[in-house]
Design an enzyme around this catalytic site. Structure first.
Site, mmCIF file in Angstrom:
data_model
loop_
_atom_site.group_PDB
_atom_site.id
_atom_site.type_symbol
_atom_site.label_atom_id
_atom_site.label_comp_id
_atom_site.label_asym_id
_atom_site.label_seq_id
_atom_site.Cartn_x
_atom_site.Cartn_y
_atom_site.Cartn_z
ATOM 1 N N GLU A 254 70.908 63.487 -40.013
ATOM 2 C CA GLU A 254 71.593 64.940 -39.909
ATOM 3 C C GLU A 254 72.633 65.157 -39.469
ATOM 4 O O GLU A 254 73.080 64.540 -38.853
ATOM 5 C CB GLU A 254 70.756 65.476 -38.003
ATOM 6 C CG GLU A 254 69.280 64.702 -37.681
ATOM 7 C CD GLU A 254 68.310 66.342 -37.851
ATOM 8 O OE1 GLU A 254 68.656 66.748 -38.891
ATOM 9 O OE2 GLU A 254 67.125 66.141 -38.598
ATOM 10 N N VAL B 138 80.142 61.068 -44.407
ATOM 11 C CA VAL B 138 79.316 60.643 -43.795
ATOM 12 C C VAL B 138 78.169 59.362 -44.813
ATOM 13 O O VAL B 138 77.691 58.816 -44.771
ATOM 14 C CB VAL B 138 79.889 59.269 -42.454
ATOM 15 C CG1 VAL B 138 79.596 58.131 -42.007
ATOM 16 C CG2 VAL B 138 80.952 59.776 -42.142
ATOM 17 N N GLY C 219 75.648 62.880 -38.026
ATOM 18 C CA GLY C 219 77.289 62.993 -38.690
ATOM 19 C C GLY C 219 77.696 64.044 -39.368
ATOM 20 O O GLY C 219 76.464 65.174 -39.801
#
Lengths: 285, 285, 285, 285
Positions: D36, D18, D14
């Site tokens: 990732e 985050v 994402g």
């Protein structure tokens, strides 16, 4: 020694003829052999090559140790677009070779190791001519060193020939300072010539192109064990495996897997349970 | 076929005698061979072994496929402390073998593959007696299947012998359902007997002890390619390499490295710079 | 330092409390950390163990460097069948500990590193009693060295306790020469006790059984990073990876993969052709 | 979920924002994370590149999935010698993009995934202009599909800008079909621009030169996890590790080592002897 049962592995470096016998004798007692036999190295110079690099590498590979290494450059395949220029520059370098005692400063080129080798040189030059080849440089016995003294060893002139790609002579390794040149038109043709000999030890391509590099090092490229790019066929092999394919022995020395040849291998299946699982679904009552 | 230059690698499974010839012919053209030849597997049962496990494994390994596998158990080395008990239990199992058509349910034991093998069985039994061995179980040609019908194949009885460790017969593989038993006193003695034959394919030790396991699988242990612990010499080999040492072929099949034998290997030194670093400190001006 | 962007990888060895902060700070800038934090090592002694070996290893692991190593043995799990015998022999060894300056010959046991550690020792002994534990050996501050001189350092007696497996104190690492003993009935119970603490650094099992070894080192065995068999929790770790699981840091030092943590990794897909194969079957006209 | 102790390893794909929080929360409980996160891929086109290849790859990488992949090409670095020609050809390709429902045949370019993304597009175009950038192609909201129907989704035009290498906007990933072009003079300059952003996911170089390839993929080359040559930044990554460096997450997915992250690791030192060799030369009497 090859027949001695106590010697589980025999590592032999020498001629293809002797290596063939060693391999058979060792195999006949289920021993192992590592064979590093004759080479017949080709260097291919593409039209897009860095010619300065190629020139140094070919000169070193053909004249160094007077052509008496298994990885010495013996065949020089030149693309037609740079053939004349390259030969002209190489000829000038050959003219500057200083002969004499290689232990002296500035002397890079010494004698052959035996009188018999001088005879082989003479016979080789004759055969080159017999097969329609041309002596471009050298071809002679040398009587005087570069310092003017008479030679006190088995000196012959570093020699360059022009040969047709299909000359039978190109199939054999003369362990001598003779460099055969062959003109070619495209890379696939050069790869075919490189691969057309029984030996498969060292080879090198000079190019600046990623595509040509990939062709040369890939499955349809050089079938030698040493497949260099932009470096000499000789003298740069340290670091990787010293790999010999085909009549050069089909063996590997000093590569990442080589130590395994010196080991006895075993597969242990260890059952740590209290059950006995048998194959084929057999069950006991 | 072994001489065919187009076959770069020849994988042969068969007898040691034929494998010896295949290996030499392939080597004489610088080809590669993978040889899986004769075995002569020993199972060693220590005094501290789980005898239930060992019994199943030995029974399966000696009687399965009527002793006609390269990994069939041919030599049973029993520690003196459990020798009599183990033999007694094994003899009871042999008595329950049901002979007949192995494609029928419940039939585990079928015929030999040729009439010649029956003759070899007869000769083998005679030789066992000639060398001072004793037939403990079997030793006969079988005329009736377990279902009462006359045998319509090359049936012989599954056979157990008692042999001295130094009987010459133990050096040879009879590809037959004959299991030789030998009594021993300590593990090092058992390992020496295991290793005393020319073949080096499969072997197994039964023990509950970490120390004995380490001795068996370590450098002074079994010299076979398959060095099992607490599982059969035969039928459990899937998963690891099928490794043959000594006269069993000195080759490996289906292990982690095996694919490399099917590849042409090459070492590529690629110079991506504009410099030509040559070995031996040679510099060009 | 943990926040410094220039330090791509931070290797920290120390307490779990500090390591927790280091890990978070480094992660918050997408750096890498190797954390070797607190241990709480257990040694398990099975009924079939070689007790001579176990005794040496436990004594060395608990008393060595006065219990001030991350791999020091802090919990001793004893099978009920050998519990009393083992404790009796260990108590005798503890009685022979010579205290003093560890740089002198024959002195294996020195002082604690700080005055604060002595206070922690006092508090620890009180808490042991408060939780229903028993002091079997030691428990005191030491005023005289083995040579009769007054102690000139922070000396405390090497201490052995008897604890219940569920004592809360067993969850924490006291970095002190206190060895907690716990009695157990079978291996699965011992593994559960070993795994019941937050830390996961070192552990060791003593057994002669292949099956118990496999249970301990397998997926349902010790969850520590160091999973020894028949050797100390401390001091034998050189050679393999120094692996820390759980609150011991979830990191690895000096193992076969460790160097990769110090590298920047890259995946290069190199197209050497003149075609552009695109994913998802996209084609250009 | 990141705080859940039962989840030993958390793999998150994402945004960088985050992912930063996920990484910290997982680290604070000594868990493992595979992150990732955002990319900001650059494609570098050298003067000696095969422009046909580069054109296809850039077009696919920037327009495919409407610029909504983590490996979408966001920055196009063009050597000054081919800058104008390449942009002209790319502009013609952009003009042929067919917009609509990507499930229909021949439609490669669909809508953005949210209304909010359309607002980000508007804001992005305004910011480009504010920072001195130029909109070369696109820049608009799209009201009609290529088939003439009114758009029923969040359609925006695929957009090309001309930017200065030091525009702050180039530091951020807009997850939109906006391709920033930058002109450069030599490869080292292009590598510096490629590496100047916080992210380090995908990158690609187009060249026919071995030397330039080696520079790009070597230690002084691209600092991204994906370092392609002559293939797209996007869509060709299958096969090697999906490697993310720097603020893209410093993690690896689906490469040769990745499975190890899913394992609990342990180092087992197993003493199979009856001796207890202790470190530091300690001996027991």
């Amino acid at each position: 020694m090859a027949a001695d049962e106590r010697i589980k592995l025999m590592s032999f470096t020498g001629s293809t003829a002797v290596g063939l016998e060693v391999g058979k004798v060792v195999q006949s007692r289920f021993g192992r052999s590592i064979l590093e036999l004759g080479g017949n190295a080709a260097v291919v110079v593409e039209a897009d090559a860095n010619l300065d690099l190629a020139l140094q590498a070919v000169f070193f590979g053909s004249v160094g140790t007077a052509g008496q290494r298994c990885t010495s450059t013996r065949r020089l395949l030149l693309h037609e677009d740079i053939h004349d220029e390259f030969l002209e520059r190489l000829t000038k370098l050959y003219a500057q070779v200083r002969m004499g005692d290689p232990l002296e400063d500035g002397i890079l080129y010494g004698p052959l190791h035996t009188k018999a080798a001088v005879e082989q040189f003479k016979a080789g030059v004759a055969e080159i001519k017999a097969q329609g080849g041309e002596i471009l440089v050298g071809g002679d016995i040398v009587t005087h060193e570069s310092n003017g003294n008479e030679t006190r060893g088995n000196f012959v002139a570093p020699t360059i020939t022009a040969m047709s790609a299909d000359s039978p002579l190109l199939q054999d390794e003369l362990f001598l300072p003779i460099l055969h040149t062959v003109k070619y038109s495209n890379l696939d043709e050069a790869i075919a010539i490189n691969n057309s000999v029984p030996q498969g030890l060292a080879s090198a391509l000079f190019t600046t192109s990623i595509g040509s590099m990939a062709r040369w090092t890939g499955p349809y490229g050089s079938d030698c064990g040493i497949v260099n790019v932009n470096t000499s066929s000789s003298g740069a092999e340290i670091g990787g495996a010293f790999q010999a394919n085909k009549a050069s022995g089909d063996s590997s020395e000093s590569g990442s897997d080589t130590w395994k040849q010196y080991m006895r291998r075993g597969t242990a299946t260890i059952n740590t349970s209290n059950d006995m699982p048998l194959s084929q679904g057999i069950e006991f009552n």
